[in-house]
Structure formats: C-alpha cells, structure tokens
Design an enzyme around this catalytic site. Structure first.
Site, short mmCIF file in Angstrom:
data_model
loop_
_atom_site.label_atom_id
_atom_site.label_comp_id
_atom_site.label_asym_id
_atom_site.label_seq_id
_atom_site.Cartn_x
_atom_site.Cartn_y
_atom_site.Cartn_z
N CYS A 36 -0.11 4.15 1.50
CA CYS A 36 -0.59 5.18 2.65
C CYS A 36 0.54 5.20 3.65
O CYS A 36 0.69 6.55 4.01
CB CYS A 36 -1.71 4.78 3.20
SG CYS A 36 -1.71 3.34 4.10
N LYS A 58 -11.18 -7.58 6.70
CA LYS A 58 -10.66 -6.88 7.42
C LYS A 58 -11.57 -5.66 7.77
O LYS A 58 -12.06 -5.13 6.91
CB LYS A 58 -9.24 -6.47 6.97
CG LYS A 58 -8.65 -5.34 7.82
CD LYS A 58 -7.41 -4.86 7.11
CE LYS A 58 -6.72 -3.83 7.86
NZ LYS A 58 -5.71 -3.09 7.07
N LYS A 89 -12.08 -5.07 2.64
CA LYS A 89 -11.44 -4.18 3.62
C LYS A 89 -12.31 -3.06 3.63
O LYS A 89 -12.51 -2.23 2.80
CB LYS A 89 -9.96 -3.63 3.04
CG LYS A 89 -9.47 -2.78 3.99
CD LYS A 89 -7.97 -2.50 3.67
CE LYS A 89 -7.34 -1.29 4.64
NZ LYS A 89 -5.83 -0.98 4.36
N CYS A 132 0.88 -1.11 -0.11
CA CYS A 132 -0.01 -0.04 -0.04
C CYS A 132 1.05 1.13 -0.17
O CYS A 132 2.00 1.14 0.36
CB CYS A 132 -1.08 0.15 1.39
SG CYS A 132 -2.37 1.04 1.20
C1 PBG Z 1 -2.64 -0.09 4.73
C2 PBG Z 1 -2.96 -0.78 5.97
C3 PBG Z 1 -3.99 -0.27 7.06
C4 PBG Z 1 -3.84 -1.40 8.04
C5 PBG Z 1 -3.21 -2.60 7.23
N1 PBG Z 1 -2.88 -2.30 6.26
C6 PBG Z 1 -4.34 1.06 7.51
C7 PBG Z 1 -5.46 1.68 6.71
O1 PBG Z 1 -6.10 1.25 5.64
O2 PBG Z 1 -5.62 2.83 7.12
C8 PBG Z 1 -4.56 -1.50 9.49
C9 PBG Z 1 -4.06 -2.58 10.38
C10 PBG Z 1 -4.48 -2.35 11.54
O3 PBG Z 1 -5.18 -1.42 11.94
O4 PBG Z 1 -4.10 -3.12 12.37
N2 PBG Z 1 -3.56 0.62 4.06
#
Ligand code: PBG
Length: 326
Positions: free
Chosen positions: A122, A248, A195, A120
């Site tokens: 971000c 998730k 997700k 990702c």
């Molecule tokens: C990256 C990502 C995120 C998480 C896993 N991969 C954060 C998001 O989407 O903001 C969150 C994992 C967690 O809260 O333990 N995009």
C-alpha cells in the site's frame, strides 16, 4: 476466607512488597520501534499528527538509530515512503527500493540491530491499496506473487524478520515457500494475522502517504466486531508457517490478544498503532494526562493481555523510563 482474615492491601503496603508480587513487567527486550524512511539526504520531516515522529532520509535515520541502539531496543520496523508509486507497487520489490537501501545501510552500520520489514504494497501503489486491483477489487492470488517477490528481496537485502501486513489469504504460505526456495528457510515470519480495518491507522497513512485513493480496506482487513474470526486467521497463519502472530491495533483488541495467547501458546506481538500514539500525545500536550504514567500503563496492559512483543512509537521513551527505574 473473607475479610477480616484476608486483607489484599497487606501486599500493597510498600514498594518492595509490591515489587515482590508484581505479575507483569514491561522490558526493553519486548519493544519494537517503527520508523519512517524516505529518499534524499539530510531530511527529518516531522509528522504533524504524530509529535516526536519523523520521516527520515537514510543518513538521518542512521543518526537516530544510535540512540535506539544505546537504549538497547532490540528491533526496528522501518516503513518506506517511495519516490514513485505505480499500479503494481514496484518499488516494494525493486533492487534499490527505499527499504532495500535502508536494510543495507542499517545492517552495515548496526549489524546487531534486528530489522523487521513490514511487507505490504500500500505504500508503493498509486491507488493506495495493499494489492493488485482489477475492477476495483484487490486480487488475492495475483498479489501473492508480488508479496513473495518482495519478501525474497527484503531477505536478500538483509532483513532479519519478515512481517506481512497485507491480509491477503494464503500470503504466509506463499512467502514461506518463496523464502525456502531461495535458501532463506531460517527467516522468521511475523504475520499481521488479526489485522483489523481500523480508524486508528489514520496518522500512519499521513506519515506513509498510503491512504487508499478509492474505497476502503474492508474487503481484506478484519471487521472490528469479530473475535472468533481472529482465531481462525491466526490458526491459518500458523499452519502456513508463521513463527510469530500479531494482533493489530492493540488497545481496542486486548481481548483478542488474550484469546490468541491462551489458544495457541505461541509468540504474540501487538501493534500499538499510530492513532493510539497520537491520542496519548495530544492529551499529554494539553496537560490532560501524565504522559509517562499513561504510556507505561498502556504498554504494560498490552503485555498483561498476553503480548510478548509490543510494537510502539513510544519505544524510545518507554526504554528510557524503564532504564531509569533500574
Ligand atoms: C501497511 C501497514 C499499515 C500499518 C502498518 N502496516 C497501514 C494500513 O494498513 O493502512 C499501520 C500502522 C499504524 O497505524 O501505526 N499495510
């Protein structure tokens, strides 16, 4: 055949009988342990909202992994906290990016530990969104090229499984094609397929410093109210070449895990996310719940819902407890 012929309590009378008829068991084999890595050396920075979880420099991570390996946890999922962020998230696909360095070091030290890489942008973008921004919108197709490039870079640094978590349309197909073009046709993809746009990611965003600087992720992550849409997302990802699909977060989405498992009969992962971990830790620290029992109940519940793979910050504790019981 009602009572008194039937008495379900007969099979609960002692531990041996309960063991005999137990339907689901969490195994260490099912666990994936997420870890946070950053540049520097000698660092183990505690994450306030996630007691017991640290941001490690690579040298300290290697020390920490000794225990993970000893506990026989099969996989880790490292998240990188980069030194520099920019508009295009370029450290995500840099030759010496934090994840690329982590992969080389971990695979050198622990060749048998499986490393899944979260794919990702971000954590790497200055604006904190999961793709390229134009007019405050995350541009889907422009982002695909960068994701594909990042996937190949992870593969060449030693990743064992690639896990795209960005929720762009078509990313699994784009990543699959790029991996295949570069000779990685055996690289499995574990797609974060369903997700959701969730408040349960709050503590993670502190840990990875990845909160969006404007707006939110609602134009790419899923609406928590939806369920049929999750099945469409999973179907698309499988069509595009995903080997494992993920739901998730886990706890508020147990019904989705079950629907996905029933519908597709493929390996399903569930991510017991940061906020789910923090809630348990906070209550346990207050003495309000029994940590060991509640963690095992939650993780076994996720498995019972239909997950084959459980990604959890509780992995080390759970592995210890499972090993204890043997
Ligand atoms: C990256 C990502 C995120 C998480 C896993 N991969 C954060 C998001 O989407 O903001 C969150 C994992 C967690 O809260 O333990 N995009």
């Amino acid at each position: 055949m009602p009572f008194p012929e039937q008495r379900p309590r007969r099979l609960r009378v002692n531990e041996n009988i309960r063991r005999l008829v137990r339907e689901n068991r969490l195994a260490v084999d099912n666990l994936v342990y997420p870890v946070f890595v950053t540049h520097g050396s000698g660092l183990a920075e505690p994450i306030d909202s996630m007691p017991g979880i640290y941001r490690y420099s690579i040298d300290r991570l290697l020390g920490e992994l000794e225990e993970v390996v000893k506990l026989k946890i099969p996989c880790i999922l490292p998240f990188g906290v980069p030194a520099e962020k920019d508009e295009a998230g370029s450290e995500a696909y840099a030759e010496n990016g934090i994840i690329q360095q982590t992969l080389r070091a971990v695979k050198r030290e622990y060749p048998n530990l499986t490393v899944i890489t979260d794919l990702c942008l971000c954590e790497y973008t200055s604006h904190g969104h999961c793709g390229i921004i134009q007019d405050d919108y995350v541009m889907n197709d422009l982002t695909l090229d960068l994701l594909a490039k990042t996937a190949v870079s992870h593969a060449s640094a030693g990743a064992d499984i690639i896990a795209p978590s960005d929720m762009m349309d078509g990313r699994v197909g784009a990543i699959r094609a790029a991996l295949d073009r570069n000779g990685y046709n055996n690289m499995p993809i574990m797609a974060y397929s369903a997700k959701y746009c969730s408040a349960f990611y709050g503590p993670f965003r502190e840990a990875a410093d990845s909160a969006p600087k404007f707006g939110d992720r609602k134009s790419y992550q899923m609406d928590p109210a939806n369920s049929d849409e999750a099945l469409r997302e999973v179907w698309l990802d499988i069509e595009e070449g995903a080997d494992i699909v993920m739901v998730k977060p886990a706890l508020a989405y147990m019904d989705i895990i079950r629907r996905v498992k029933d519908e597709f009969n493929c390996p399903v992962a569930a991510y017991n996310v940061s906020g789910e971990y923090s809630m348990v830790k906070a209550a346990a620290q207050n003495g309000w719940v029994e940590e060991r029992r509640i963690v095992m109940e939650i993780l076994t519940g996720i498995k019972r819902a239909g997950a084959d793979i459980v990604i959890t910050y509780h992995a080390k504790d759970a592995a210890r407890w499972i090993n204890d019981e043997k």
